[in-house]
Design an enzyme around this catalytic site. Structure first.
Site, mmCIF file in Angstrom:
data_model
loop_
_atom_site.group_PDB
_atom_site.id
_atom_site.type_symbol
_atom_site.label_atom_id
_atom_site.label_comp_id
_atom_site.label_asym_id
_atom_site.label_seq_id
_atom_site.Cartn_x
_atom_site.Cartn_y
_atom_site.Cartn_z
ATOM 1 N N TYR A 145 33.654 48.354 50.620
ATOM 2 C CA TYR A 145 32.754 47.235 50.308
ATOM 3 C C TYR A 145 32.967 46.771 48.863
ATOM 4 C CZ TYR A 145 28.808 44.492 49.031
ATOM 5 O OH TYR A 145 28.063 43.475 48.529
ATOM 6 N N THR A 159 36.041 44.220 32.875
ATOM 7 C CA THR A 159 35.279 45.354 32.364
ATOM 8 C C THR A 159 36.137 46.356 31.607
ATOM 9 O OG1 THR A 159 34.189 47.385 33.115
ATOM 10 C CG2 THR A 159 35.531 46.278 34.733
ATOM 11 N N GLU A 208 35.925 49.350 32.061
ATOM 12 C CA GLU A 208 36.309 50.392 33.022
ATOM 13 C C GLU A 208 37.789 50.300 33.383
ATOM 14 O OE1 GLU A 208 34.707 53.032 35.011
ATOM 15 O OE2 GLU A 208 33.551 52.951 33.179
ATOM 16 N N TYR A 259 35.676 51.130 41.873
ATOM 17 C CA TYR A 259 35.154 49.939 41.174
ATOM 18 C C TYR A 259 36.194 49.395 40.202
ATOM 19 C CZ TYR A 259 32.567 47.426 37.497
ATOM 20 O OH TYR A 259 32.162 46.507 36.565
ATOM 21 N N LYS A 261 38.248 45.889 40.214
ATOM 22 C CA LYS A 261 38.160 44.959 39.073
ATOM 23 C C LYS A 261 39.558 44.684 38.491
ATOM 24 C CE LYS A 261 33.737 43.887 38.312
ATOM 25 N NZ LYS A 261 33.208 42.550 38.025
HETATM 26 P P1 NAP Z 1 24.210 43.876 38.036
HETATM 27 O O1 NAP Z 1 22.941 43.869 37.264
HETATM 28 O O2 NAP Z 1 24.540 45.004 38.933
HETATM 29 O O3 NAP Z 1 24.249 42.515 38.885
HETATM 30 C C1 NAP Z 1 25.204 42.306 39.896
HETATM 31 C C2 NAP Z 1 24.846 41.032 40.614
HETATM 32 O O4 NAP Z 1 25.798 40.844 41.685
HETATM 33 C C3 NAP Z 1 23.459 41.053 41.269
HETATM 34 O O5 NAP Z 1 22.915 39.760 41.209
HETATM 35 C C4 NAP Z 1 23.790 41.393 42.718
HETATM 36 O O6 NAP Z 1 22.827 40.955 43.641
HETATM 37 C C5 NAP Z 1 25.071 40.597 42.887
HETATM 38 N N1 NAP Z 1 25.875 41.012 44.023
HETATM 39 C C6 NAP Z 1 26.323 42.252 44.313
HETATM 40 N N2 NAP Z 1 27.061 42.221 45.445
HETATM 41 C C7 NAP Z 1 27.072 40.939 45.860
HETATM 42 C C8 NAP Z 1 27.641 40.258 46.970
HETATM 43 N N3 NAP Z 1 28.356 40.895 47.889
HETATM 44 N N4 NAP Z 1 27.444 38.923 47.078
HETATM 45 C C9 NAP Z 1 26.710 38.246 46.174
HETATM 46 N N5 NAP Z 1 26.135 38.837 45.104
HETATM 47 C C10 NAP Z 1 26.317 40.159 44.961
HETATM 48 O O7 NAP Z 1 25.458 43.711 37.052
HETATM 49 P P2 NAP Z 1 25.483 43.196 35.524
HETATM 50 O O8 NAP Z 1 25.284 44.353 34.651
HETATM 51 O O9 NAP Z 1 24.642 41.991 35.408
HETATM 52 O O10 NAP Z 1 27.023 42.809 35.390
HETATM 53 C C11 NAP Z 1 27.489 41.494 35.738
HETATM 54 C C12 NAP Z 1 28.981 41.565 36.004
HETATM 55 O O11 NAP Z 1 29.666 42.050 34.858
HETATM 56 C C13 NAP Z 1 29.386 42.489 37.129
HETATM 57 O O12 NAP Z 1 30.490 41.907 37.775
HETATM 58 C C14 NAP Z 1 29.800 43.775 36.432
HETATM 59 O O13 NAP Z 1 30.744 44.472 37.224
HETATM 60 C C15 NAP Z 1 30.422 43.203 35.182
HETATM 61 N N6 NAP Z 1 30.352 44.056 33.981
HETATM 62 C C16 NAP Z 1 29.173 44.573 33.565
HETATM 63 C C17 NAP Z 1 29.108 45.320 32.403
HETATM 64 C C18 NAP Z 1 27.807 45.914 31.902
HETATM 65 O O14 NAP Z 1 27.874 46.805 31.046
HETATM 66 N N7 NAP Z 1 26.660 45.413 32.337
HETATM 67 C C19 NAP Z 1 30.275 45.530 31.639
HETATM 68 C C20 NAP Z 1 31.472 44.954 32.077
HETATM 69 C C21 NAP Z 1 31.489 44.202 33.241
HETATM 70 P P3 NAP Z 1 21.476 41.819 43.945
HETATM 71 O O15 NAP Z 1 20.546 41.508 42.815
HETATM 72 O O16 NAP Z 1 21.051 41.278 45.251
HETATM 73 O O17 NAP Z 1 21.897 43.260 43.975
HETATM 74 O O1 G4F Z 2 25.549 53.803 32.782
HETATM 75 P P1 G4F Z 2 26.710 54.156 33.606
HETATM 76 O O2 G4F Z 2 26.477 54.329 35.069
HETATM 77 O O3 G4F Z 2 27.801 53.044 33.304
HETATM 78 P P2 G4F Z 2 29.384 52.995 33.473
HETATM 79 O O4 G4F Z 2 29.869 53.944 34.504
HETATM 80 O O5 G4F Z 2 29.967 53.107 32.114
HETATM 81 O O6 G4F Z 2 29.593 51.522 34.052
HETATM 82 C C1 G4F Z 2 28.912 50.407 33.509
HETATM 83 O O7 G4F Z 2 29.682 49.865 32.458
HETATM 84 C C2 G4F Z 2 30.960 49.307 32.864
HETATM 85 C C3 G4F Z 2 31.638 48.785 31.593
HETATM 86 O O8 G4F Z 2 32.385 49.816 31.005
HETATM 87 C C4 G4F Z 2 30.718 48.210 33.867
HETATM 88 F F1 G4F Z 2 31.904 47.663 34.237
HETATM 89 C C5 G4F Z 2 29.996 48.763 35.074
HETATM 90 O O9 G4F Z 2 29.711 47.692 35.973
HETATM 91 C C6 G4F Z 2 28.682 49.387 34.618
HETATM 92 O O10 G4F Z 2 27.849 48.365 34.142
HETATM 93 O O11 G4F Z 2 27.373 55.513 33.079
HETATM 94 C C7 G4F Z 2 27.737 55.676 31.739
HETATM 95 C C8 G4F Z 2 28.159 57.123 31.509
HETATM 96 C C9 G4F Z 2 29.142 57.673 32.542
HETATM 97 O O12 G4F Z 2 30.137 58.396 31.885
HETATM 98 C C10 G4F Z 2 28.306 58.602 33.397
HETATM 99 O O13 G4F Z 2 29.031 59.692 33.967
HETATM 100 O O14 G4F Z 2 26.996 57.944 31.615
HETATM 101 C C11 G4F Z 2 27.317 59.093 32.365
HETATM 102 N N1 G4F Z 2 26.082 59.633 32.962
HETATM 103 C C12 G4F Z 2 25.537 60.845 32.650
HETATM 104 N N2 G4F Z 2 24.447 61.049 33.390
HETATM 105 C C13 G4F Z 2 25.323 59.042 33.897
HETATM 106 C C14 G4F Z 2 24.290 59.944 34.172
HETATM 107 N N3 G4F Z 2 25.424 57.840 34.505
HETATM 108 C C15 G4F Z 2 24.454 57.507 35.416
HETATM 109 N N4 G4F Z 2 24.514 56.288 36.005
HETATM 110 N N5 G4F Z 2 23.433 58.374 35.722
HETATM 111 C C16 G4F Z 2 23.305 59.604 35.131
HETATM 112 O O15 G4F Z 2 22.390 60.364 35.442
#
Ligand code: NAP
Ligand code: G4F
Length: 380
Positions: free
Chosen positions: A102, A134, A136, A158, A162
């Site tokens: 997915y 990202t 990542e 993921y 990406k």
């Molecule tokens: P988020 O809070 O998880 O929001 C993701 C959005 O995508 C939500 O509106 C979700 O809808 C929607 N979505 C998921 N699957 C979908 C589908 N199949 N069709 C239509 N909509 C869908 O993510 P975010 O933190 O705002 O991040 C925005 C983007 O930046 C993402 O692509 C993420 O991978 C990327 N990114 C994020 C970070 C970060 O640190 N935040 C860093 C680098 C890149 P629902 O609300 O219904 O779930």
């Molecule tokens: O907050 P996280 O789940 O974010 P992660 O994996 O860095 O990914 C986020 O940032 C990415 C950009 O670099 C985005 F692309 C992605 O969509 C997302 O927004 O985890 C951060 C770190 C990881 O190393 C994880 O193993 O925190 C560590 N961690 C430790 N304990 C945990 C936990 N993460 C989560 N979610 N939950 C825990 O209990």
């Protein structure tokens, strides 16, 4: 004529902040939201005036899904946006190990569907596209810090999805002259960050512990290091990337990295609780080493239920990932020099903003609980 922006993932953290930002700039904003059995528009409700008030109708929501190309093509054809911000994704790294197919469909092929729709509809010279790439992608990092030239080494379904999205964006730019750009954004957080990402999980849990609604928080890998910024600063960069004179790919980061363990300490400290960590691996624990009751009282919190020596952080291996990204640290020099990237929020500002907001939310839960309502959240 107002510019039109189409935002996929409008109901997410970044979608909400970006919508607000673009509306303030006078854009007509169209957002795609998924159908869900419960309301999923909490983050954008304050921007939506309903369908019927014609005097304020700059914000429009449409049903859609990244896995449905006909729907995406029809919406792009109807709206004919000047800018598309492709933010929709299954964005949780750990969840992507459980839902890899997915994740690939939504995150990788979803991006292709957007690009192909723009090409198919002949909008190549009209519509600019921002792809939410990202940090990542760097995964098992090949150099420190990471910049636009650092090779990718993705470490999760993921990140691999990406990576496809990144390169298909570059390919459509080169093959069809589309103004399509990747923003390689490092982690960015906020008070409306999803509750299962580590920062928000921590700020929510610390607030509950301080208010006597929870005893302990269970976390995974405390040694991971992330380059954390504030989402409000980052959405501005998405827009600037599309205003630049030519389409390029950009690293957006703070240039500082912090361990998860230190983020935990900062969040507790906000409430006047000092922690020390003892033990190793799955046996590591976070223990209260001192309590500043006065600091807490200034926040209207009574910490009398907490004791020195109390364990408030434990490890649950359930949160470990099959492959981990140990260290992310971005080098944002190119964006600083060419886009004028400057941030308002430091890491302590970010922690303060998140803690302030979660304490307010949890005080509401505390009030409800004191009045006989049961507050339950099963997933963290
Ligand atoms: P988020 O809070 O998880 O929001 C993701 C959005 O995508 C939500 O509106 C979700 O809808 C929607 N979505 C998921 N699957 C979908 C589908 N199949 N069709 C239509 N909509 C869908 O993510 P975010 O933190 O705002 O991040 C925005 C983007 O930046 C993402 O692509 C993420 O991978 C990327 N990114 C994020 C970070 C970060 O640190 N935040 C860093 C680098 C890149 P629902 O609300 O219904 O779930
Ligand atoms: O907050 P996280 O789940 O974010 P992660 O994996 O860095 O990914 C986020 O940032 C990415 C950009 O670099 C985005 F692309 C992605 O969509 C997302 O927004 O985890 C951060 C770190 C990881 O190393 C994880 O193993 O925190 C560590 N961690 C430790 N304990 C945990 C936990 N993460 C989560 N979610 N939950 C825990 O209990």
């Amino acid at each position: 004529m107002a510019k039109k922006a189409l935002i996929t993932g409008v109901t997410g953290q970044d979608g909400a902040y970006l919508s607000e930002f673009l509306l303030n700039k006078g854009y007509e904003v169209h957002g795609i939201k998924r159908r869900s059995s419960l309301f999923n528009t909490d983050r954008v409700d304050h921007l939506f005036d309903g369908h019927h008030d014609k005097s304020r109708h700059n914000f429009h929501l449409h049903f859609g899904d990244m896995t449905d190309s006909m729907n995406l093509t029809r919406l792009i054809s109807d709206i004919r946006p000047d800018e598309i911000y492709n933010l929709a994704a299954q964005s949780h790294v750990h969840v992507s190990f459980e839902t890899p197919e997915y994740t690939a469909n939504a995150d990788a092929l979803g991006t292709l569907r957007i690009l192909e729709a723009v090409k198919f509809l002949g909008l190549e010279s009209k519509t600019r596209i921002y792809q939410a790439s990202t940090s990542e992608l760097y995964g098992k990092v090949q150099e420190i810090p990471q910049n636009e030239k650092t090779p990718f080494y993705p470490r999760s379904p993921y990140a691999v999805a990406k990576m496809y999205a990144y390169w298909i964006t570059v390919n459509y730019r080169e093959a069809y002259n589309i103004f399509a750009c990747n923003g390689i954004l490092f982690n960015h957080e906020s008070p409306i960050r999803g509750e299962t990402f580590v920062t928000r999980k921590i700020t929510r849990a610390v607030s509950k512990i301080a208010l006597n609604l929870q005893d302990c928080v269970y976390l995974g890998n405390l040694n991971a290091k992330r380059d954390w910024g504030h989402a409000k600063d980052y959405v501005k960069m998405m827009w600037l990337i599309l205003q630049y004179k030519e389409p390029k790919d950009w690293v957006i980061a703070t240039g500082q990295t912090t361990m998860v363990r230190d983020f935990v300490k900062l969040a507790f400290l906000y409430c006047g609780i000092e922690l020390e960590f003892k033990g190793q691996g799955v046996d590591e624990i976070g223990v209260i080493s001192s309590i500043d009751y006065q600091k807490a009282l200034n926040l209207n919190i009574d910490l009398s239920h907490l004791k020195i020596g109390q364990v408030v952080v434990k490890i649950d291996p359930r949160y470990f990932r099959p492959t981990e990204v140990d260290l992310l640290l971005g080098d944002p020099s190119k964006a600083q020099n060419e886009l004028g990237w400057k941030r308002e929020f430091s890491l302590p500002d970010l922690v303060d903003d998140m803690m302030q907001s979660d304490l307010k939310l949890m005080k509401r839960d505390q009030f409800l609980q004191n009045n006989g309502y049961k507050i339950m959240r099963y997933y963290e």
